[in-house]
Design a protein around this motif. Structure first.
Motif, PDB file in Angstrom:
ATOM      1  N   UNK A 261      37.556  25.968 -34.408  1.00 19.02           N
ATOM      2  CA  UNK A 261      37.315  26.414 -35.779  1.00 19.02           C
ATOM      3  C   UNK A 261      36.403  27.632 -35.750  1.00 19.02           C
ATOM      4  N   UNK A 262      36.301  28.326 -36.883  1.00 16.15           N
ATOM      5  CA  UNK A 262      35.351  29.435 -36.936  1.00 16.15           C
ATOM      6  C   UNK A 262      34.203  29.116 -37.892  1.00 16.15           C
ATOM      7  N   UNK A 263      34.088  27.863 -38.276  1.00 16.58           N
ATOM      8  CA  UNK A 263      32.997  27.450 -39.150  1.00 16.58           C
ATOM      9  C   UNK A 263      31.656  27.636 -38.434  1.00 16.58           C
ATOM     10  N   UNK A 264      30.769  28.444 -39.031  1.00 19.13           N
ATOM     11  CA  UNK A 264      29.532  28.834 -38.370  1.00 19.13           C
ATOM     12  C   UNK A 264      28.667  27.670 -37.942  1.00 19.13           C
ATOM     13  N   UNK A 265      28.513  26.668 -38.814  1.00 18.57           N
ATOM     14  CA  UNK A 265      27.612  25.554 -38.487  1.00 18.57           C
ATOM     15  C   UNK A 265      28.171  24.728 -37.336  1.00 18.57           C
ATOM     16  N   UNK A 266      29.505  24.525 -37.320  1.00 18.35           N
ATOM     17  CA  UNK A 266      30.116  23.765 -36.216  1.00 18.35           C
ATOM     18  C   UNK A 266      29.978  24.553 -34.906  1.00 18.35           C
ATOM     19  N   UNK A 267      30.186  25.868 -35.001  1.00 19.29           N
ATOM     20  CA  UNK A 267      30.041  26.704 -33.799  1.00 19.29           C
ATOM     21  C   UNK A 267      28.625  26.600 -33.247  1.00 19.29           C
ATOM     22  N   UNK A 268      27.648  26.637 -34.158  1.00 22.35           N
ATOM     23  CA  UNK A 268      26.257  26.572 -33.732  1.00 22.35           C
ATOM     24  C   UNK A 268      25.986  25.260 -32.994  1.00 22.35           C
ATOM     25  N   UNK A 269      26.580  24.184 -33.490  1.00 21.63           N
ATOM     26  CA  UNK A 269      26.403  22.874 -32.830  1.00 21.63           C
ATOM     27  C   UNK A 269      26.960  22.916 -31.411  1.00 21.63           C
TER      28      UNK A 269
ATOM     29  N   UNK B 166      24.801  25.034 -29.113  1.00 25.24           N
ATOM     30  CA  UNK B 166      23.546  24.367 -28.776  1.00 25.24           C
ATOM     31  C   UNK B 166      23.776  23.225 -27.784  1.00 25.24           C
ATOM     32  N   UNK B 167      24.936  22.565 -27.886  1.00 25.67           N
ATOM     33  CA  UNK B 167      25.163  21.356 -27.091  1.00 25.67           C
ATOM     34  C   UNK B 167      25.839  21.599 -25.761  1.00 25.67           C
ATOM     35  N   UNK B 168      26.156  22.845 -25.438  1.00 25.69           N
ATOM     36  CA  UNK B 168      26.948  23.100 -24.240  1.00 25.69           C
ATOM     37  C   UNK B 168      26.131  23.870 -23.210  1.00 25.69           C
ATOM     38  N   UNK B 169      26.430  23.616 -21.934  1.00 27.37           N
ATOM     39  CA  UNK B 169      25.863  24.431 -20.878  1.00 27.37           C
ATOM     40  C   UNK B 169      26.875  25.519 -20.534  1.00 27.37           C
ATOM     41  N   UNK B 170      26.441  26.778 -20.675  1.00 29.00           N
ATOM     42  CA  UNK B 170      27.366  27.897 -20.520  1.00 29.00           C
ATOM     43  C   UNK B 170      27.220  28.509 -19.132  1.00 29.00           C
ATOM     44  N   UNK B 171      28.375  28.879 -18.545  1.00 27.28           N
ATOM     45  CA  UNK B 171      28.330  29.594 -17.272  1.00 27.28           C
ATOM     46  C   UNK B 171      28.516  31.080 -17.569  1.00 27.28           C
ATOM     47  N   UNK B 172      27.439  31.832 -17.555  1.00 26.51           N
ATOM     48  CA  UNK B 172      27.538  33.252 -17.875  1.00 26.51           C
ATOM     49  C   UNK B 172      27.480  34.110 -16.636  1.00 26.51           C
ATOM     50  N   UNK B 173      27.570  35.407 -16.835  1.00 26.20           N
ATOM     51  CA  UNK B 173      27.472  36.336 -15.719  1.00 26.20           C
ATOM     52  C   UNK B 173      26.080  36.287 -15.097  1.00 26.20           C
ATOM     53  N   UNK B 174      25.097  35.789 -15.864  1.00 19.27           N
ATOM     54  CA  UNK B 174      23.745  35.685 -15.313  1.00 19.27           C
ATOM     55  C   UNK B 174      23.461  34.321 -14.719  1.00 19.27           C
ATOM     56  N   UNK B 175      24.446  33.404 -14.776  1.00 19.02           N
ATOM     57  CA  UNK B 175      24.208  32.054 -14.305  1.00 19.02           C
ATOM     58  C   UNK B 175      24.276  31.096 -15.468  1.00 19.02           C
ATOM     59  N   UNK B 176      23.659  29.898 -15.266  1.00 22.20           N
ATOM     60  CA  UNK B 176      23.752  28.879 -16.309  1.00 22.20           C
ATOM     61  C   UNK B 176      22.855  29.241 -17.495  1.00 22.20           C
ATOM     62  N   UNK B 177      23.401  29.110 -18.705  1.00 22.95           N
ATOM     63  CA  UNK B 177      22.615  29.392 -19.911  1.00 22.95           C
ATOM     64  C   UNK B 177      22.688  28.173 -20.817  1.00 22.95           C
ATOM     65  N   UNK B 178      21.508  27.642 -21.179  1.00 21.56           N
ATOM     66  CA  UNK B 178      21.458  26.530 -22.138  1.00 21.56           C
ATOM     67  C   UNK B 178      20.428  26.846 -23.203  1.00 21.56           C
ATOM     68  N   UNK B 179      20.722  26.382 -24.418  1.00 28.19           N
ATOM     69  CA  UNK B 179      19.816  26.668 -25.528  1.00 28.19           C
ATOM     70  C   UNK B 179      19.019  25.425 -25.888  1.00 28.19           C
ATOM     71  N   UNK B 180      17.802  25.642 -26.398  1.00 31.54           N
ATOM     72  CA  UNK B 180      17.018  24.522 -26.908  1.00 31.54           C
ATOM     73  C   UNK B 180      17.291  24.364 -28.410  1.00 31.54           C
ATOM     74  N   UNK B 181      16.578  23.447 -29.068  1.00 30.43           N
ATOM     75  CA  UNK B 181      16.863  23.138 -30.463  1.00 30.43           C
ATOM     76  C   UNK B 181      16.634  24.349 -31.369  1.00 30.43           C
ATOM     77  N   UNK B 182      15.693  25.226 -30.988  1.00 30.12           N
ATOM     78  CA  UNK B 182      15.399  26.389 -31.838  1.00 30.12           C
ATOM     79  C   UNK B 182      16.446  27.484 -31.705  1.00 30.12           C
ATOM     80  N   UNK B 183      17.178  27.480 -30.579  1.00 29.25           N
ATOM     81  CA  UNK B 183      18.135  28.559 -30.345  1.00 29.25           C
ATOM     82  C   UNK B 183      17.665  29.526 -29.273  1.00 29.25           C
TER      83      UNK B 183
END
Lengths: 372, 301
Positions: free
Chosen positions: A320-328, A331-348
């Motif tokens: 979906x493209x719903x902003x609030x769902x995307x934000x969830x 926030x809940x996923x561990x991302x594999x980026x070009x810089x390595x693993x990226x995870x967000x805390x509750x604040x963003x």
């Protein structure tokens, strides 16, 4: 001369009219990229745009996202808070699914309110002022570190390498520059003493008056909170005045443009910034592709690239493209980026943002010191 | 420290004076505030960058830095003199008999056009001036540091102002300029080629602004398409401070403004550096609108 002028006016008019009637058909998704695209800091905005562009093109080559082609809408905030709000409204009104930007904290913070109200995800690749994520907006993310991390690191470096030194503190009076200078000063603690502290005007080209006052205060090291156009002139004009104390500055000064403007005077300047992606195996693919298309990468190119990938994979995952769902999802996923693993805390904020101290040696940035 | 701020201020003052001369000369003759004058200064700086870039590529700056500087200054002065004459011909002369506010608006238009031409052709990012030498030559004087470039700026400004004074006082052109300033119609009746005198005024004023532009570009290290705005306002302040229309007044006003700005930034507050110029402008307009050396100008009927 008259003809070319007319031609330019005609081109401008055409550009304005075509720009005004872009309406998104339903088989595309638009993501925004916002930053200083013109003016003295335009290098930073263009680095950001290139990073996003690379990610978008890779996704389109794989067939887009949710079966739709992705297009970019690039907006110029001219590192001006008022312009940033106008641009944010424009992006929200044109129905973007998310925004990568802005670059300056002074632009990101006012713009974040607009995105939050429009329930649009915003991921800044570069705005380090802590207040951005302290506002409690669920759709606002930051993929780089914070000034309450890099300011104290600079303070710790000064305490260890320049114990009991006289310190002068300058800043550019912006949200970022002044904020960083305050974080630095707060963390300085006992030992080093601040002998001079003042703001300079962003866009000014002559800092000899303030540097003369700084020189009279006899500092052993000078902290500057601000961006490279001012930093480079400060360093250059300080040397011309015979002020030899080294400068230490933050991520806003880390760019080739700083070296280009300051010239040989830049040597010996310390900066706090993240580690060099060239050292990481996971960054190599990005660096090769980026260099092929756009030439040397800027300090925040890789952050913009990762931010765009995080946004697009969240859309793919959420369906979906719903902003609030995307934000969830973000926030809940561990991302594999070009810089390595990226995870967000509750604040963003990102969980892991390592800062190190760099030094300029013979016209090049070199990694110099990391907290032991 | 006082000496250092004074030296910084004098350098700035020389530059302000050069730009202020263009405002005051045009005002003296046409009673027009040429708001495009700041852009001519900015254009001069860009021509300086291009010229010095070429000289560096040809190896001239390495061989003879001082001569290259003078050559770049000369190229910019000639180019901007031509632009000044063109602007006068296209934007002001057709409006010579219009209401006084009309050429003023035309001037603002020219200023916007020049800014945008430079932005579109040269880009909006800061342009770095080629360095004449990697280690700038400096002299220590009683605890203060004077760079060779500062001496050049003060020296060139003083020489140009002296020459201009002689030109106005001792030559036929100067005589014609003074006559036109007093009464253009009367001057034309006694055979002064008024239009040519006005063109010459624009050429001289623009060339001086171009010289200032190149020197300031070297002094600061970078320029962008917007620098003409603040410089224009400061030079205008200098012209008003000295008494607009009064040539020695503009020189004095420029130097005073530069020194006050340097000392104010050093001793009052650096953060309010630009405010000093505007406070002076307002104070002069309230307390002594004719400026330090201006005479009372009778209203023209």
């Amino acid at each position: 001369m008259k003809v070319s002028l007319l031609a330019r006016i005609a081109i401008l008019l055409i550009a304005i009219t075509t720009g005004a009637c872009t309406s998104a058909p339903s088989n595309v998704l638009t993501i925004g990229a916002a930053g200083p695209m013109t003016g003295d800091q335009s290098k930073m905005g263009i680095d950001l745009r290139h990073g996003v562009e690379l990610a978008v093109d890779e996704w389109n080559a794989k067939g887009g996202v949710l079966g739709k082609r992705i297009v970019m809408q690039v907006e110029d905030d001219q590192h001006d808070p008022k312009q940033a709000v106008a641009v944010a409204n424009k992006l929200v009104n044109s129905g973007v699914v998310g925004v990568i930007g802005h670059w300056n904290s002074s632009a990101s913070i006012p713009a974040s309110g607009v995105y939050s109200q429009g329930k649009v995800v915003m991921i800044t690749p570069a705005s380090t002022n802590p207040r951005l994520t302290e506002q409690g907006f669920p759709t606002v993310f930051r993929i780089c570190g914070r000034d309450d991390q890099q300011g104290p690191l600079a303070a710790r470096f000064v305490r260890e390498r320049f114990p009991n030194a006289a310190v002068a503190v300058l800043h550019d009076k912006t949200t970022y520059g002044q904020g960083l200078a305050e974080e630095f000063q707060r963390a300085l603690g006992a030992g080093p003493r601040v002998v001079f502290s003042s703001g300079v005007t962003q866009g000014d080209k002559d800092f000899r008056a303030v540097l003369t006052t700084v020189k009279a205060a006899r500092p052993e090291i000078i902290f500057f909170g601000g961006i490279y156009p001012e930093a480079a002139l400060l360093v250059r004009q300080a040397r011309e005045l015979g002020l030899t104390a080294p400068f230490i500055s933050g991520d806003g000064t880390y760019d080739q443009k700083f070296l280009e403007i300051a010239g040989p005077a830049a040597d010996g300047t310390y900066l706090t910034f993240g580690p060099d992606p060239a050292d990481f195996p996971q960054s190599q693919a990005f660096l090769t592709k980026y260099h092929e298309r756009f030439g040397p990468h800027g300090p925040y190119s890789i952050y913009a690239y990762d931010a765009a990938n995080i946004l697009l994979s969240a859309i793919a995952q959420a369906g979906t493209t719903d902003g609030l769902k995307l934000a969830e999802v973000i926030r809940g996923t561990s991302h594999q980026g070009a810089q390595g693993e990226i995870r967000f805390d509750a604040r963003g904020d990102v969980l892991n943002a390592p800062y190190i101290v760099w030094i300029v040696k013979q016209g090049r940035f070199e990694q110099f010191w990391r907290p032991g | 420290m006082f000496l250092q701020q004074l030296i910084n201020g004098l350098t700035l003052g020389g530059v302000y004076a050069l730009v202020a001369l263009g405002y005051t000369m045009v005002y003296g003759i046409l009673e027009l505030i040429n708001f495009a004058h700041g852009e001519i200064y900015m254009l001069g700086a860009y021509i300086g960058i291009i010229a010095l870039g070429l000289f560096t590529a040809w190896g001239w700056t390495a061989a003879a830095p001082a001569l290259s500087l003078l050559a770049a200054v000369a190229v910019a002065a000639v180019y901007c003199g031509a632009v000044g004459a063109t602007v006068e011909r296209l934007a002001y002369r057709p409006l010579r008999r219009a209401h006084r506010l009309t050429p003023l608006i035309s001037a603002i238009g020219v200023s916007i056009v020049l800014q945008n031409v430079v932005m579109l052709t040269q880009g909006s990012a800061d342009k770095v001036f080629p360095r004449l030498s990697d280690a700038p030559t400096t002299f220590a004087v009683a605890g203060a540091t004077v760079s060779a470039l500062q001496l050049w700026i003060v020296g060139i400004s003083a020489a140009l102002m002296g020459s201009l004074h002689l030109l106005i006082r001792k030559t036929r052109l100067g005589l014609a300029m003074r006559a036109t300033a007093q009464d253009p119609r009367m001057a034309s009746l006694v055979g002064v080629p008024v239009n040519r005198v006005i063109t010459a005024t624009f050429v001289i004023g623009s060339a001086l602004a171009a010289v200032a532009g190149v020197m300031v570009g070297l002094y600061y290290g970078v320029v962008n398409f917007f620098i003409g705005y603040v410089a224009g306002i400061k030079a205008f302040t200098a012209a008003v401070l000295g008494g607009i229309g009064n040539v020695p007044g503009a020189m004095l006003g420029g130097v005073i403004l530069g020194v006050l700005e340097g000392l104010g930034a050093g001793y009052l507050s650096n953060e309010y550096k630009d405010v000093i110029a505007f406070v002076i402008l307002i104070l002069v307009l309230i307390v002594r609108p004719t400026g330090l050396m201006g005479e009372r100008i009778p209203d023209k009927v």
